[in-house]
Design a protein around this motif. Structure first.
Motif, PDB file in Angstrom:
ATOM      1  N   CYS B 263      -6.945  -1.839   4.135  1.00 31.64           N
ATOM      2  CA  CYS B 263      -5.843  -1.120   4.789  1.00 31.64           C
ATOM      3  C   CYS B 263      -5.432   0.134   4.011  1.00 31.64           C
ATOM      4  O   CYS B 263      -4.250   0.390   3.815  1.00 31.64           O
ATOM      5  CB  CYS B 263      -4.640  -2.030   4.998  1.00 31.64           C
ATOM      6  SG  CYS B 263      -3.586  -1.474   6.363  1.00 31.64           S
ATOM      7  N   HIS B 264      -6.437   0.902   3.617  1.00 25.19           N
ATOM      8  CA  HIS B 264      -6.122   2.150   2.915  1.00 25.19           C
ATOM      9  C   HIS B 264      -5.363   3.125   3.809  1.00 25.19           C
ATOM     10  O   HIS B 264      -4.707   4.034   3.317  1.00 25.19           O
ATOM     11  CB  HIS B 264      -7.398   2.818   2.403  1.00 25.19           C
ATOM     12  CG  HIS B 264      -8.036   2.075   1.271  1.00 25.19           C
ATOM     13  ND1 HIS B 264      -7.558   2.139   0.000  1.00 25.19           N
ATOM     14  CD2 HIS B 264      -9.112   1.249   1.234  1.00 25.19           C
ATOM     15  CE1 HIS B 264      -8.313   1.388  -0.795  1.00 25.19           C
ATOM     16  NE2 HIS B 264      -9.258   0.837  -0.067  1.00 25.19           N
ATOM     17  N   GLN B 265      -5.464   2.938   5.108  1.00 17.75           N
ATOM     18  CA  GLN B 265      -4.708   3.827   6.009  1.00 17.75           C
ATOM     19  C   GLN B 265      -3.217   3.590   5.896  1.00 17.75           C
ATOM     20  O   GLN B 265      -2.415   4.397   6.368  1.00 17.75           O
ATOM     21  CB  GLN B 265      -5.181   3.646   7.461  1.00 17.75           C
ATOM     22  CG  GLN B 265      -4.865   2.303   8.096  1.00 17.75           C
ATOM     23  CD  GLN B 265      -5.963   1.264   7.879  1.00 17.75           C
ATOM     24  OE1 GLN B 265      -6.683   1.290   6.891  1.00 17.75           O
ATOM     25  NE2 GLN B 265      -6.081   0.339   8.816  1.00 17.75           N
ATOM     26  N   LEU B 291      -3.456  -5.207   1.968  1.00 19.49           N
ATOM     27  CA  LEU B 291      -2.571  -4.150   2.474  1.00 19.49           C
ATOM     28  C   LEU B 291      -2.555  -2.922   1.560  1.00 19.49           C
ATOM     29  O   LEU B 291      -1.761  -2.020   1.747  1.00 19.49           O
ATOM     30  CB  LEU B 291      -1.140  -4.685   2.647  1.00 19.49           C
ATOM     31  CG  LEU B 291      -0.979  -5.881   3.588  1.00 19.49           C
ATOM     32  CD1 LEU B 291       0.497  -6.229   3.737  1.00 19.49           C
ATOM     33  CD2 LEU B 291      -1.590  -5.607   4.952  1.00 19.49           C
TER      34      LEU B 291
END
Ligand SMILES: [Fe+2]
Ligand SMILES: [Fe+2]
Lengths: 412, 363
Positions: B263-265, B291
């Motif tokens: 979940c680097h976004q 996360l």
């Protein structure tokens, strides 16, 4: 004669003769500066290069302080301990070599002796890589965090240090001679920088450490209005203010506050002009981002993060500044033939168009040259680092080397 | 005289400037102007369909065992922007490691029951250290399912070391498995898939992949099966990785369930994208996976922004782990967020969140 020269800014006194016609002189100058920048970037910063200090914070810290030390050398100390005579007679290459070496050495001393050795060791541990490491933090993050703190102070110094020589003309110490004047203005601006740091940046560190450092730092007081606990909010507008100082000093020719003739009113007027321009830049850039990407979202990351949006105002402002400085240094602050107001308007228009072009070029191609990654928002990438390093090189080239080989000081 | 005159014109100039500046800044920052000037938010909703139920099993969320060893590798190589294929990762002599190896890996096994009763079996990521991953695959029955070709496909969330370098743990058991990768995979990634080794990074693949590789991009929501979709994000990530994708499941009577790798976004950015692009995306029931908040137990005040804003999304189960970080989990619990507890088995260090072998069932 020498006394007078010591009293005024040598940069304003020097008379350099053009050796090459425009626009070739300007283009050649920019190419040379860019080549030197790329060399420095490869040796010190590039993640594929030799020293790889752009980790990112560690190298970024050096880049920001090199800028301020250059301001100290040229604006505050007026090149002391070198005499105007020496500055005029010495070959630009030799001068450049000596002054850039000095620039690097002072920066190194400042970080290793003042921040790591004194301030971080005896006052505020987060300014020292080694003190932070002693707390059990990993070596890597000890260095990153301390670098961030040191560079956040640099942001303020880059705004305040030049205001005294530029807007206040060193009032009320203008009658002192060097080095007394230099040391006085340096001490005053550095003290102010430290005070302001504790108001605008120190609250960031209440939240950075776990648990929150409630007894040592105030709650980030801007949170309610600006929706982030991050000090990036202050870094953003303060960088807009830094850029304003230099826009005023170069393409605006200190207009309109130069109309006020007596100090300290002129300085005070200058200070507020700079602040006003800074807020205009800041809010315009925030608005432009909202228009392009939609309003930011609390708690989001990257493009949508409020703190990144604020930081990006500073990044956009610095891109603007790079163009303004190139116009000023390499194209003789073109145009000069109309009235001051018209000249300024034309320069502003040229700078804005140039900034759009540089912005486009930067986000299209820079990652290939710099060994970074494409994309607007990367949590560990700071476009201000390469752009400020390029600005540093322009300063070295024009302040330390008189824009040689395009220009050379007239020998009388 | 001259002084007076110029001072007056200065005052006049300043007054005009200040007024203009005031209106410009106040106008631009006020919501009234923003509403008038900014385009209205556009929703572009895709109906992805529904599934009946979902089982999400953590195979491994322990990507490395000693944070300091990992960070020293990064520091020595030149920091967070250096290419991951160029970093000599420490694989020996680490006390806290698995058989002395600092590397573990990330992989999640998912079973999604379609409305017609068919169960889709999915592997999300394939870890880093293939010895460790093979052990975990065998312990959880994934190896057997791979060998019997029961697992329908593998999704690579992103190219990071800990999610992708252990590819041979999967291809050893099924070299033909279809793989979805996000747009942004580098040539090195495709080469590793095909069996190339990268001695500098201490990584190899003895079992070249022979199946189909599909690259998904961010232009649309990629619906794989009714109720099962992937969203891709064009994000530059540390260690020179680009692009990440994550799952969106729509579970009947429950709502949207997001399953991520790292979940680097950003989880809030992700939830916002889901709200704007997926029908029913305003009701997110659960979130599972890494996360990427404090993977190194590092911090940034921005992460507190995230924790303080999280409750606005009304998520009922937060099955986070891996690069979420322990500090984040502690802060989330303190903020009253529903973090699902784990059991701290199979080398997962703490039970504060879902660990290796823990399962989140949504039905
Ligand atoms: Fe990860
Ligand atoms: Fe990752």
């Amino acid at each position: 004669m020498i006394e007078k020269a010591l009293d005024t800014l040598w940069l304003e006194e020097r008379k350099a003769a053009a050796l090459i016609k425009q626009p070739m002189r300007g283009i050649l100058g920019i190419i040379l500066a860019f080549a030197f920048f790329m060399g420095l970037w490869w040796v010190f910063m590039d993640p594929r290069g030799i020293l790889r200090w752009y980790t990112p914070q560690y190298g970024y810290m050096y880049i920001r302080w090199l800028l301020i030390v250059a301001i100290w050398q040229a604006y505050i100390f007026n090149f002391w301990p070198f005499r105007p005579n020496w500055m005029e007679k010495t070959h630009p290459l030799k001068k450049g070599l000596i002054l850039v070496t000095m620039n690097f050495a002072i920066t190194g001393l400042l970080i290793w002796v003042f921040y790591y050795g004194i301030f971080g060791t005896f006052a505020v541990p987060y300014f020292s890589w080694f003190e932070l490491r002693k707390t059990g933090l990993s070596d890597f993050f000890a260095r990153e965090y301390s670098s961030l703190a040191i560079l956040m102070m640099a942001a303020i110094a880059s705004w305040l240090s030049p205001i005294w020589p530029s807007a206040f003309e060193n009032y009320p110490w203008h009658k002192l001679t060097q080095p007394a004047k230099g040391f006085t203005v340096f001490a005053v601006t550095f003290l102010l920088t430290t005070y302001i740091y504790f108001i605008f940046m120190h609250p960031h560190y209440r939240v950075l450490f776990y648990p929150w450092q409630e007894f040592t730092a105030a709650f980030p007081w801007w949170y309610e209005s600006f929706h982030t606990l991050s000090g990036n909010f202050n870094v953003g507008w303060i960088m807009c203010a830094t850029v304003s100082v230099w826009l005023m000093e170069t393409i605006f020719e200190r207009y309109p506050f130069c109309l006020v003739k007596s100090q300290p009113w002129r300085g005070i007027a200058g200070f507020f002009c700079i602040l006003l321009l800074a807020f205009i830049l800041f809010f315009t850039f925030v608005f432009l981002q909202d228009a392009v990407w939609g309003p930011s979202v609390e708690g989001a990351k990257r493009l949508m993060a409020p703190d990144w949006r604020y930081l990006h105002t500073g990044e956009l402002a610095v891109i603007l500044l790079a163009i303004a400085l190139a116009l000023y240094f390499y194209f003789d602050n073109w145009p000069r033939r109309f009235s001051t107001e018209v000249n300024i308007l034309v320069r502003v228009a040229v700078t804005i168009i140039g900034a759009f072009a540089l912005h486009w070029l930067y986000y299209q191609y820079s990652h290939m040259l710099l060994g970074t990654q494409s994309g607007y928002s990367h949590p560990q990438q700071f476009p201000m680092a390469p752009v400020i390093l390029f600005i540093n090189v322009m300063l070295y080239h024009n302040w330390f080397m008189d824009g040689w080989p395009g220009k050379r000081i007239k020998q009388e | 005289m001259d002084n007076d005159f110029s001072r007056r014109s200065f005052v006049k100039g300043m007054a005009v400037g200040t007024l203009a500046g005031y209106f410009a800044t106040a106008g631009l920052s006020s919501t009234v102007f923003k509403n008038a000037l900014l385009p209205e938010e556009k929703l572009n909703l895709t109906d992805i369909g529904q599934i009946k139920g979902l089982k999400i099993k953590v195979i491994s969320e322990t990507s490395w065992y000693d944070n300091n060893v990992f960070l020293n590798d990064v520091k020595k190589a030149g920091g967070l922007l250096v290419n991951q294929y160029e970093i000599p990762w420490t694989r020996e002599g680490v006390k806290a490691g698995y058989q002395g190896d600092n590397l573990g890996g990330f992989a999640t096994y998912i079973e999604a029951e379609l409305l017609d009763g068919k169960v889709m079996k999915i592997l999300l990521d394939t870890g880093w250290n293939h010895h460790w991953m093979e052990k975990r695959f065998n312990e959880e029955g994934v190896a057997e399912k791979l060998a019997k070709k029961e697992i329908d496909f593998m999704v690579s969330s992103h190219e990071h070391i800990d999610h992708f370098f252990g590819i041979q743990a999967t291809t050893k058991y099924n070299p033909d498995i279809p793989i979805y990768v996000p747009k942004g995979f580098y040539q090195e990634g495709f080469d590793l898939l095909k069996g190339k080794s990268f001695p500098k990074a201490n990584v190899k693949n003895d079992h070249p992949h022979k199946g189909k590789v599909t690259v998904l991009d961010s232009k649309q929501v990629n619906v794989l099966y009714p109720g099962i979709a992937l969203m891709t994000f064009d994000v530059p990530i540390i260690l020179r990785v680009f692009g990440e994708q994550a799952f969106v499941f729509n579970v009947k009577d429950k709502g949207i369930v997001l399953v991520t790798g790292c979940c680097h976004q950003g989880i809030i950015s992700y939830m916002e994208a889901v709200r704007k692009n997926i029908a029913g995306g305003d009701k997110i029931y659960a979130v599972q996976g890494g996360l990427h908040i404090s993977p190194f137990e590092d911090w940034d005040p921005q992460y507190d922004d995230l924790i303080m804003a999280f409750h606005k999304y009304g998520v009922q189960k937060i099955g986070c782990n891996h690069c979420t970080g322990f500090i984040t989990a502690e802060k989330m619990l303190k903020a009253g967020l529903p973090v699902v507890k784990g059991t701290a088995r199979h080398m997962s260090k703490r039970d504060i969140y879902l660990g290796n072998g823990d399962e989140l069932v949504i039905a």
